[in-house]
Enzyme design. Structure first.
Site, PDB file in Angstrom:
ATOM      1  N   GLY A  74       0.805  -1.222   0.000  1.00  0.00           N
ATOM      2  CA  GLY A  74       0.000   0.000   0.000  1.00  0.00           C
ATOM      3  C   GLY A  74       0.837   1.270   0.000  1.00  0.00           C
ATOM      4  O   GLY A  74       0.475   2.282   0.616  1.00  0.00           O
ATOM      5  N   CYS A 132      -0.336   0.765  -9.358  1.00  0.00           N
ATOM      6  CA  CYS A 132      -0.268   0.112  -8.051  1.00  0.00           C
ATOM      7  C   CYS A 132      -1.613  -0.539  -7.731  1.00  0.00           C
ATOM      8  O   CYS A 132      -2.637   0.143  -7.688  1.00  0.00           O
ATOM      9  CB  CYS A 132       0.087   1.101  -6.945  1.00  0.00           C
ATOM     10  SG  CYS A 132       0.225   0.252  -5.360  1.00  0.00           S
ATOM     11  N   ILE A 198       6.565  -5.500 -16.055  1.00  0.00           N
ATOM     12  CA  ILE A 198       5.206  -5.331 -15.608  1.00  0.00           C
ATOM     13  C   ILE A 198       5.177  -5.049 -14.104  1.00  0.00           C
ATOM     14  O   ILE A 198       6.113  -5.406 -13.385  1.00  0.00           O
ATOM     15  CB  ILE A 198       4.338  -6.607 -15.892  1.00  0.00           C
ATOM     16  CG1 ILE A 198       4.917  -7.833 -15.175  1.00  0.00           C
ATOM     17  CG2 ILE A 198       4.206  -6.867 -17.358  1.00  0.00           C
ATOM     18  CD1 ILE A 198       4.057  -9.107 -15.296  1.00  0.00           C
ATOM     19  N   GLY A 250       9.758  -8.782 -13.928  1.00  0.00           N
ATOM     20  CA  GLY A 250       8.766  -9.783 -13.534  1.00  0.00           C
ATOM     21  C   GLY A 250       9.436 -11.129 -13.361  1.00  0.00           C
ATOM     22  O   GLY A 250       9.678 -11.835 -14.333  1.00  0.00           O
ATOM     23  N   GLY A 251       9.783 -11.446 -12.112  1.00  0.00           N
ATOM     24  CA  GLY A 251      10.306 -12.779 -11.812  1.00  0.00           C
ATOM     25  C   GLY A 251      11.733 -13.043 -12.212  1.00  0.00           C
ATOM     26  O   GLY A 251      12.134 -14.200 -12.342  1.00  0.00           O
TER      27      GLY A 251
HETATM   28  C1  LIG Z   1       7.002  -5.901  -1.771  1.00  0.00           C
HETATM   29  C2  LIG Z   1       6.808  -5.219  -3.080  1.00  0.00           C
HETATM   30  C3  LIG Z   1       6.613  -3.844  -3.130  1.00  0.00           C
HETATM   31  C4  LIG Z   1       6.435  -3.186  -4.355  1.00  0.00           C
HETATM   32  N1  LIG Z   1       6.264  -1.835  -4.363  1.00  0.00           N
HETATM   33  C5  LIG Z   1       6.167  -1.180  -5.558  1.00  0.00           C
HETATM   34  C6  LIG Z   1       6.102   0.239  -5.592  1.00  0.00           C
HETATM   35  O1  LIG Z   1       6.147   0.917  -4.571  1.00  0.00           O
HETATM   36  N2  LIG Z   1       5.992   0.839  -6.811  1.00  0.00           N
HETATM   37  C7  LIG Z   1       5.969   0.133  -7.986  1.00  0.00           C
HETATM   38  O2  LIG Z   1       5.891   0.733  -9.068  1.00  0.00           O
HETATM   39  N3  LIG Z   1       6.062  -1.223  -7.977  1.00  0.00           N
HETATM   40  C8  LIG Z   1       6.165  -1.890  -6.796  1.00  0.00           C
HETATM   41  N4  LIG Z   1       6.279  -3.256  -6.771  1.00  0.00           N
HETATM   42  C9  LIG Z   1       6.266  -4.011  -8.059  1.00  0.00           C
HETATM   43  C10 LIG Z   1       7.697  -4.309  -8.527  1.00  0.00           C
HETATM   44  O3  LIG Z   1       8.412  -3.123  -8.781  1.00  0.00           O
HETATM   45  C11 LIG Z   1       7.684  -5.176  -9.809  1.00  0.00           C
HETATM   46  O4  LIG Z   1       7.035  -4.479 -10.842  1.00  0.00           O
HETATM   47  C12 LIG Z   1       6.988  -6.514  -9.615  1.00  0.00           C
HETATM   48  O5  LIG Z   1       7.222  -7.027  -8.322  1.00  0.00           O
HETATM   49  C13 LIG Z   1       7.410  -7.563 -10.642  1.00  0.00           C
HETATM   50  O6  LIG Z   1       8.776  -7.895 -10.511  1.00  0.00           O
HETATM   51  P1  LIG Z   1       9.318  -9.166  -9.654  1.00  0.00           P
HETATM   52  O7  LIG Z   1       8.438 -10.329 -10.029  1.00  0.00           O
HETATM   53  O8  LIG Z   1      10.734  -9.351 -10.104  1.00  0.00           O
HETATM   54  O9  LIG Z   1       9.218  -8.799  -8.213  1.00  0.00           O
HETATM   55  C14 LIG Z   1       6.450  -3.939  -5.555  1.00  0.00           C
HETATM   56  C15 LIG Z   1       6.661  -5.321  -5.509  1.00  0.00           C
HETATM   57  C16 LIG Z   1       6.849  -5.964  -4.307  1.00  0.00           C
HETATM   58  C17 LIG Z   1       7.097  -7.455  -4.302  1.00  0.00           C
END
Ligand SMILES: Cc1cc2nc3c(=O)[nH]c(=O)nc-3n(C[C@H](O)[C@H](O)[C@H](O)COP(=O)(O)O)c2cc1C
Length: 310
Positions: A74, A132, A198, A250-251
């Site tokens: 959030g 978000c 993404i 993403g991942g």
């Molecule tokens: C704990 C957490 C907090 C996140 N906070 C934000 C954020 O503040 N702003 C944003 O644009 N994306 C946020 N994301 C999304 C990540 O930047 C990213 O787009 C998403 O997790 C996909 O990448 P990943 O699978 O490598 O984690 C957050 C993701 C996680 C897991």
């Protein structure tokens, strides 16, 4: 001299290598510098900043899922002023390239954040989080509608941000749409310099014993290896339609994962929640990309961008 050129240009932002971190998974960089020299990264992307500090959602706010995690943080963050005062000096001292991720409630708020960040030297590029999933009340029907789900709004918000700053502007979009190309084209039309793809996929989890949702916010965003194939596909779709570059995420947990995004067309990549498992994951990706290039006789990493063989 380095035999491989890893440097890329992401919509006007010069990066010494194509690897950054995903917003919200790396704080403001300083905590991770205990594990490795964060200036080795192409850029540091900071947690979404709002004009005023935010406490975020009620707990529980994260949970593990098969091959990933759900979060409903959030947008907890220290707010623009504290960021400028307490976090920017360290990042500047370390010579990090800064991508400042911003979140606002109106186009004007996004514009104000972008303008202040440029004036106060708090960013080298702006990444606008229009996607978000965790700031709306999920109890209301359609309570979760995101700006990134409306191409008209994406256009309006992008224009407002571009009018407020001369810094490169990246628009971060949501995978929670039927066709990613529509909002991506809207961002491009609005003047975006790159697209970030993404953000998390909407999800929820229920404890059958208590019959209650496991996240305080009921719904959250899914991230981690589980979403990688979805992300690669969306990046590929977007890259074929766009003239501006894409920052793919993403991942990603290894250089091999990152290469998939580059081959699908991404100009650069971001390591997200896998930094929680291994804090130096992003550095390992940098090193792995260089090793891959050397092994394959690639002299310039840009030659891999969109180079999937069909
Ligand atoms: C704990 C957490 C907090 C996140 N906070 C934000 C954020 O503040 N702003 C944003 O644009 N994306 C946020 N994301 C999304 C990540 O930047 C990213 O787009 C998403 O997790 C996909 O990448 P990943 O699978 O490598 O984690 C957050 C993701 C996680 C897991």
């Amino acid at each position: 001299m380095n035999p491989v050129n890893l440097a890329v240009n992401l919509g006007g932002l010069s990066m010494k290598n194509p690897v950054t971190v995903a917003s919200g998974t790396f704080g403001y960089g300083d905590e991770y510098n205990h594990y490795f020299d964060i200036s080795r990264l192409g850029a540091v992307t900071v947690k979404s900043l709002t004009l005023r500090p935010r406490a975020g959602n009620a707990p529980p706010r994260i949970m593990e899922t098969p091959a990933g995690m759900l979060n409903a943080i959030g947008l907890q963050n220290i707010g623009l002023e504290s960021y400028l005062r307490e976090k920017v000096p360290f990042l500047r001292e370390k010579n990090c390239v800064i991508i400042a991720n911003i979140y606002g409630y109106t186009p004007d708020e996004y514009g104000e954040l972008a303008r202040r960040l440029e004036e106060e030297n708090g960013a080298d590029a702006i990444e606008a989080n229009l996607s978000c999933p965790n700031v709306h009340d999920a109890r209301h029907a359609r309570g979760g509608a995101l700006v990134a789900q409306s191409p008209e709004k994406v256009l309006e918000y992008t224009r407002a941000i571009k009018a407020a700053t001369t810094l490169p502007v990246f628009i971060k979009l949501s995978p929670n749409v039927a066709d990613i190309v529509e909002p991506a084209l809207a961002a491009q039309q609005g003047g975006a310099d790159a697209i970030s793809l993404i953000n998390t996929l909407l999800g929820m989890d229920i404890d059958p014993e208590t019959r209650t949702p496991r996240l305080g916010n009921i719904v959250g965003g899914l991230s981690g290896p589980a979403i990688r194939p979805v992300a690669v596909k969306m990046v590929w779709d977007a890259c074929r339609a766009l003239e501006i570059p894409v920052l793919g995420m993403g991942g990603i947990s290894s250089a091999e994962d990152a290469l998939q995004f580059l081959l699908a067309g991404a100009r650069a990549v971001a390591v997200g929640c896998m930094s929680f498992r291994r804090p130096d994951t992003a550095l390992k990706v940098v090193e792995g990309l260089e090793a891959y290039c050397m092994r394959h006789g690639i002299v310039d990493i840009n030659d891999l961008v969109g180079a999937m063989r069909l």
